[in-house]
Design an enzyme around this catalytic site. Structure first.
Site, PDB file in Angstrom:
ATOM      1  N   ARG A 101       0.809  -1.220   0.000  1.00 24.59           N
ATOM      2  CA  ARG A 101       0.000   0.000   0.000  1.00 24.59           C
ATOM      3  C   ARG A 101       0.838   1.265   0.000  1.00 24.59           C
ATOM      4  O   ARG A 101       0.407   2.314  -0.433  1.00 24.59           O
ATOM      5  CB  ARG A 101      -0.946   0.005   1.193  1.00 24.59           C
ATOM      6  CG  ARG A 101      -2.167  -0.840   0.937  1.00 24.59           C
ATOM      7  CD  ARG A 101      -2.956  -1.090   2.201  1.00 24.59           C
ATOM      8  NE  ARG A 101      -3.193  -2.520   2.396  1.00 24.59           N
ATOM      9  CZ  ARG A 101      -4.037  -3.235   1.682  1.00 24.59           C
ATOM     10  NH1 ARG A 101      -4.745  -2.677   0.739  1.00 24.59           N
ATOM     11  NH2 ARG A 101      -4.182  -4.526   1.906  1.00 24.59           N
ATOM     12  N   HIS A 158       8.063  -9.546  -5.515  1.00 23.58           N
ATOM     13  CA  HIS A 158       6.756  -9.163  -6.069  1.00 23.58           C
ATOM     14  C   HIS A 158       6.594  -7.651  -5.931  1.00 23.58           C
ATOM     15  O   HIS A 158       6.736  -7.096  -4.849  1.00 23.58           O
ATOM     16  CB  HIS A 158       5.645  -9.902  -5.300  1.00 23.58           C
ATOM     17  CG  HIS A 158       4.300  -9.877  -5.965  1.00 23.58           C
ATOM     18  ND1 HIS A 158       3.690  -8.720  -6.404  1.00 23.58           N
ATOM     19  CD2 HIS A 158       3.433 -10.883  -6.262  1.00 23.58           C
ATOM     20  CE1 HIS A 158       2.510  -9.020  -6.942  1.00 23.58           C
ATOM     21  NE2 HIS A 158       2.333 -10.330  -6.874  1.00 23.58           N
ATOM     22  N   TYR A 189       1.164  -4.408  -5.474  1.00 28.15           N
ATOM     23  CA  TYR A 189       0.080  -4.644  -6.433  1.00 28.15           C
ATOM     24  C   TYR A 189      -0.736  -3.390  -6.717  1.00 28.15           C
ATOM     25  O   TYR A 189      -1.625  -3.390  -7.561  1.00 28.15           O
ATOM     26  CB  TYR A 189      -0.804  -5.820  -6.001  1.00 28.15           C
ATOM     27  CG  TYR A 189      -1.253  -5.795  -4.560  1.00 28.15           C
ATOM     28  CD1 TYR A 189      -2.219  -4.893  -4.129  1.00 28.15           C
ATOM     29  CD2 TYR A 189      -0.703  -6.683  -3.628  1.00 28.15           C
ATOM     30  CE1 TYR A 189      -2.621  -4.864  -2.811  1.00 28.15           C
ATOM     31  CE2 TYR A 189      -1.103  -6.666  -2.300  1.00 28.15           C
ATOM     32  CZ  TYR A 189      -2.064  -5.747  -1.902  1.00 28.15           C
ATOM     33  OH  TYR A 189      -2.456  -5.721  -0.599  1.00 28.15           O
ATOM     34  N   HIS A 248       1.878  -7.360 -11.535  1.00 26.88           N
ATOM     35  CA  HIS A 248       0.561  -7.440 -12.141  1.00 26.88           C
ATOM     36  C   HIS A 248       0.556  -6.468 -13.312  1.00 26.88           C
ATOM     37  O   HIS A 248       0.806  -5.270 -13.099  1.00 26.88           O
ATOM     38  CB  HIS A 248      -0.521  -7.070 -11.127  1.00 26.88           C
ATOM     39  CG  HIS A 248      -0.612  -8.007  -9.967  1.00 26.88           C
ATOM     40  ND1 HIS A 248      -1.519  -7.855  -8.952  1.00 26.88           N
ATOM     41  CD2 HIS A 248       0.089  -9.146  -9.685  1.00 26.88           C
ATOM     42  CE1 HIS A 248      -1.377  -8.844  -8.077  1.00 26.88           C
ATOM     43  NE2 HIS A 248      -0.405  -9.632  -8.497  1.00 26.88           N
ATOM     44  N   GLU A 264       2.446 -11.497 -14.463  1.00 19.78           N
ATOM     45  CA  GLU A 264       1.603 -12.494 -13.797  1.00 19.78           C
ATOM     46  C   GLU A 264       0.276 -12.651 -14.542  1.00 19.78           C
ATOM     47  O   GLU A 264      -0.345 -11.654 -14.938  1.00 19.78           O
ATOM     48  CB  GLU A 264       1.347 -12.092 -12.328  1.00 19.78           C
ATOM     49  CG  GLU A 264       0.525 -13.139 -11.583  1.00 19.78           C
ATOM     50  CD  GLU A 264       0.485 -12.942 -10.067  1.00 19.78           C
ATOM     51  OE1 GLU A 264       1.212 -12.068  -9.541  1.00 19.78           O
ATOM     52  OE2 GLU A 264      -0.283 -13.669  -9.422  1.00 19.78           O
ATOM     53  N   ASP A 279      -0.378 -18.045 -12.277  1.00 15.89           N
ATOM     54  CA  ASP A 279      -1.026 -18.192 -10.968  1.00 15.89           C
ATOM     55  C   ASP A 279      -2.230 -19.124 -11.155  1.00 15.89           C
ATOM     56  O   ASP A 279      -3.147 -18.812 -11.926  1.00 15.89           O
ATOM     57  CB  ASP A 279      -1.457 -16.802 -10.470  1.00 15.89           C
ATOM     58  CG  ASP A 279      -2.025 -16.837  -9.054  1.00 15.89           C
ATOM     59  OD1 ASP A 279      -2.923 -17.658  -8.796  1.00 15.89           O
ATOM     60  OD2 ASP A 279      -1.591 -16.014  -8.222  1.00 15.89           O
ATOM     61  N   HIS A 304      -5.596 -17.628 -10.418  1.00 14.54           N
ATOM     62  CA  HIS A 304      -5.975 -16.619 -11.411  1.00 14.54           C
ATOM     63  C   HIS A 304      -6.392 -17.244 -12.740  1.00 14.54           C
ATOM     64  O   HIS A 304      -7.398 -16.828 -13.327  1.00 14.54           O
ATOM     65  CB  HIS A 304      -4.820 -15.637 -11.645  1.00 14.54           C
ATOM     66  CG  HIS A 304      -4.430 -14.858 -10.434  1.00 14.54           C
ATOM     67  ND1 HIS A 304      -3.383 -13.960 -10.429  1.00 14.54           N
ATOM     68  CD2 HIS A 304      -4.931 -14.841  -9.174  1.00 14.54           C
ATOM     69  CE1 HIS A 304      -3.267 -13.420  -9.216  1.00 14.54           C
ATOM     70  NE2 HIS A 304      -4.189 -13.939  -8.440  1.00 14.54           N
ATOM     71  N   HIS A 363       2.578 -19.583  -9.345  1.00 13.00           N
ATOM     72  CA  HIS A 363       1.963 -19.288  -8.049  1.00 13.00           C
ATOM     73  C   HIS A 363       0.946 -20.396  -7.821  1.00 13.00           C
ATOM     74  O   HIS A 363      -0.050 -20.486  -8.552  1.00 13.00           O
ATOM     75  CB  HIS A 363       1.248 -17.930  -8.074  1.00 13.00           C
ATOM     76  CG  HIS A 363       2.192 -16.769  -7.951  1.00 13.00           C
ATOM     77  ND1 HIS A 363       1.812 -15.481  -8.239  1.00 13.00           N
ATOM     78  CD2 HIS A 363       3.483 -16.707  -7.533  1.00 13.00           C
ATOM     79  CE1 HIS A 363       2.835 -14.668  -8.016  1.00 13.00           C
ATOM     80  NE2 HIS A 363       3.864 -15.393  -7.592  1.00 13.00           N
ATOM     81  N   ASP A 365     -10.505 -13.783  -7.909  1.00 17.13           N
ATOM     82  CA  ASP A 365      -9.183 -13.700  -7.290  1.00 17.13           C
ATOM     83  C   ASP A 365      -9.244 -13.782  -5.765  1.00 17.13           C
ATOM     84  O   ASP A 365      -8.810 -12.870  -5.065  1.00 17.13           O
ATOM     85  CB  ASP A 365      -8.452 -12.419  -7.738  1.00 17.13           C
ATOM     86  CG  ASP A 365      -6.981 -12.426  -7.311  1.00 17.13           C
ATOM     87  OD1 ASP A 365      -6.528 -13.428  -6.719  1.00 17.13           O
ATOM     88  OD2 ASP A 365      -6.307 -11.411  -7.567  1.00 17.13           O
ATOM     89  N   HIS A 403      -7.859 -16.410  -3.053  1.00 20.93           N
ATOM     90  CA  HIS A 403      -7.044 -17.619  -2.908  1.00 20.93           C
ATOM     91  C   HIS A 403      -7.582 -18.500  -1.778  1.00 20.93           C
ATOM     92  O   HIS A 403      -8.102 -17.990  -0.789  1.00 20.93           O
ATOM     93  CB  HIS A 403      -5.593 -17.261  -2.592  1.00 20.93           C
ATOM     94  CG  HIS A 403      -4.932 -16.425  -3.647  1.00 20.93           C
ATOM     95  ND1 HIS A 403      -3.585 -16.181  -3.663  1.00 20.93           N
ATOM     96  CD2 HIS A 403      -5.432 -15.773  -4.729  1.00 20.93           C
ATOM     97  CE1 HIS A 403      -3.280 -15.424  -4.695  1.00 20.93           C
ATOM     98  NE2 HIS A 403      -4.384 -15.153  -5.357  1.00 20.93           N
ATOM     99  N   GLU A 459       0.786 -18.910  -2.302  1.00 22.83           N
ATOM    100  CA  GLU A 459       0.255 -17.623  -1.822  1.00 22.83           C
ATOM    101  C   GLU A 459      -1.097 -17.894  -1.196  1.00 22.83           C
ATOM    102  O   GLU A 459      -2.091 -17.213  -1.474  1.00 22.83           O
ATOM    103  CB  GLU A 459       0.066 -16.644  -2.978  1.00 22.83           C
ATOM    104  CG  GLU A 459       1.293 -16.327  -3.774  1.00 22.83           C
ATOM    105  CD  GLU A 459       0.963 -15.438  -4.968  1.00 22.83           C
ATOM    106  OE1 GLU A 459       0.074 -15.800  -5.782  1.00 22.83           O
ATOM    107  OE2 GLU A 459       1.574 -14.366  -5.079  1.00 22.83           O
TER     108      GLU A 459
END
Ligand code: FE
Ligand code: FE
Ligand code: ZN
Length: 276
Positions: free
Chosen positions: A37, A67, A70, A107, A142, A176, A179, A211, A224, A226, A256
């Protein structure tokens, strides 16, 4: 041998993540380069980065995955947001050279109301601004679930990005499992068919990491969310076929799943027990 690991918190530093991965029975792992964030990254501790690079080489780890936050969006509607994404990714890539030869996953972006074509063009433009011939890090696109206006839920979209990038050898793809299932690909009933389609459209040589996640939602849900291994709509049998597929066994698999460390250790042990 299966290369498997999980997402780890980077708060204790680089070498600490390497030791934590080992304690979990992992030989790869993933971490966020900075708070997803926030934008600020701590100054890089070069000795700590070197200690991790040494640990990875000594212990025979598969490549690890940094990573990107996001929240970055190379194809946002506002130019200042696109430039911010570029600057942050360029800074991350400069840092990654202290741990040479690993992966940097991001992403591709959300085109908002601009349309997929415009999104693809902006993503490639952004990548062309930040990729360097001398970098040792491979940047991974990804595969996305297709939530909202996400770009990259179809293999064709990733291919179009690759086609527009001037240094495609610096790029790869991270698949992923949550995904792609959410995006509509039938990895439960027709894994061979999905991989053949990936190969035809993108090329399996571009696939660098997986992933490994179960999904809370059925195929095509574009949500999305998980799930733990075997506790979602993909299920343990299908995930076991993925880690055992001859086209994939050489790749690093990264969990993940919603877990604390003991849960990750148990999933790593379970998946190792299902491969030979
Ligand atoms: Fe991701
Ligand atoms: Fe992922
Ligand atoms: Zn996800």
């Amino acid at each position: 041998m299966l290369h498997i690991g999980c997402h780890l918190s980077s708060s204790a530093g680089f070498a600490a993540m390497g030791r934590q991965a080992q304690a979990l029975g992992a030989d790869t792992f993933q971490f966020f380069t900075r708070n997803p964030r926030g934008s600020r990254a701590k100054p890089l501790d070069t000795a700590d980065a070197a200690a991790l690079a040494e640990l990875l080489a000594r212990q025979g780890f598969a490549p690890i995955i940094a990573h990107a936050p996001y929240t970055l969006n190379l194809c946002g509607t506002e130019e200042k947001n696109r430039l911010f994404a570029r600057e942050t990714m360029a800074d991350d890539l400069a840092r990654m050279e202290h741990i040479p030869g690993q992966y940097y996953n991001f992403h591709p972006g959300s085109h908002v109301e601009q349309g997929t074509e415009a999104g693809v063009a902006l993503i490639a433009e952004g990548l062309n601004a930040i990729l360097r011939p001398e970098q040792t890090t491979t940047v991974l696109l990804e595969t996305m679930a297709g939530k909202g206006s996400e770009v990259g839920s179809r293999f064709e979209e990733l291919r179009e990005i690759l086609d527009r990038v001037e240094l495609p050898d610096k790029l790869g793809v991270c698949l992923d499992t949550c995904h792609v299932s959410d995006a509509g690909y039938d990895i439960i009933g027709d894994l061979d068919g999905v991989l053949a389609e990936f190969d035809r459209i993108i090329g399996l040589h571009r696939l660098r990491a997986i992933h490994l996640n179960d999904s809370l939602n059925p195929r095509g849900a574009r949500k999305d969310r998980h799930a733990r291994i075997g506790e979602g709509c993909i299920g343990l049998e299908a995930l076991a076929r993925i880690v055992n597929h001859p086209a994939l066994t050489r790749l690093p698999f990264c969990l993940e799943t919603p877990n604390e460390l003991p849960g990750y250790a148990a999933e790593i042990a379970l998946l190792r027990s299902l491969t030979d």
